[in-house]
Design an enzyme around this catalytic site. Structure first.
Site: not given
Ligand code: FPP
Length: 272
Positions: A18, A66
């Protein structure tokens, strides 16, 4: 310096990655750039886990929920997944890693499936570490799927209602085919589970890191593992050093064991 014991490593680590969006926003950049930087962290942490000898790593890369994000962000995440699978393919195959995926994979677009499926089958026989990507995944959905399978067996008369056991449910959870998670890490400062590995979490140790996922470094992984190693897992039992409290009669209360001291660790490995 963080010391990680070579013995007593968590066998299965789950990570809720996250903080990508906030990482980007803090820099005045688009959220998608945070995800791109987050992909680099995925590479780093997969390699570090493999080097340490972790047997299973499950990454929460995209939740069932998501899909409700803006189309642009969803498309960018799918593209990043594709790029990750293409760029890591050789590394995964050369390092004994089995690439696994859990979740509602039928919802994934062809750009992902066309690289995901071949890598899953080509790496199927590898045993050093299982890297599971949770994609379009939800813990409640996984439990509901397992319950539905058992309900069908009961309806078909191949299973009795009394045989709907904890073990039968467990055996139908794809996320637990590598065993229950021992340690679950969440980055980004929030302290919640967000529908990740719900059934398997029963006795997992939880570690919350304030680092935003793109900043999560090898040293942060070692710190989480060291923290795990300093805990005593009791699985509902009393502690190893629990002693009966005198004078309370049968079924006496027990005192909890003090945290293990550094000195009692047998083999220490300096990792970062
Ligand atoms: C949460 O951060 C993260 C995700 C919803 C996606 C995770 C994806 C990756 C780490 C990159 C792609 C994955 C791979 C396996 C290559 P958020 O966007 O909710 O963060 P925030 O809480 O700061 O908004």
């Amino acid at each position: 310096m963080v010391y990680v014991e070579a013995q007593n490593l968590p066998s299965h680590i789950g990570i809720i990655m996250d903080g990508n969006g906030r990482w980007a926003q803090l820099r005045g950049r688009e959220r998608v750039e945070g995800h791109r930087e987050g992909s680099k962290a995925v590479r780093r942490i997969v390699r570090a886990a493999r080097r340490l000898g972790i047997r299973a790593l499950t990454l929460y890369a995209f939740s069932e929920q998501n899909w409700a994000r803006p189309d642009l962000e969803v498309d960018a995440l799918m593209q990043l997944l594709r790029e990750f699978l293409l760029s890591e393919r050789d590394d995964i195959l050369d390092n004994g890693i089995r690439l696994n995926a859990i979740g509602n994979l039928g919802r994934l677009p062809a750009v992902v499936r066309t690289v995901l499926d071949p890598l899953r089958s080509d790496s199927a026989g590898q045993e050093a570490m299982t890297l599971t990507l949770a994609l379009s995944y939800g813990g409640r959905e996984e439990i509901a799927n397992a319950a539905r399978e058992l309900a069908r067996e009961v309806a078909a008369g191949t299973r009795s209602a009394d045989d709907v056991t904890e073990e039968a449910l467990h055996a139908r959870m794809p996320s637990l085919s590598v065993g229950d998670p021992d340690l679950v890490i969440r980055t980004g400062g929030e302290r919640r589970i967000s529908n990740f590995l719900l059934y398997g979490l029963a006795y997992a140790e939880l570690h919350f890191s304030d680092a935003l996922w793109p900043d999560f470094a090898e040293a942060d992984l070692y710190e989480a593992i060291a923290s795990f190693q300093g805990r005593e897992r009791r699985f509902g039992l009393v502690g190893k050093a629990a002693v009966p409290v005198l004078g309370e009669g049968e079924g006496a209360a027990t005192s909890e064991r003090a945290p293990r001291s550094e000195e009692s660790a047998t083999v220490l490995r300096l990792v970062g």
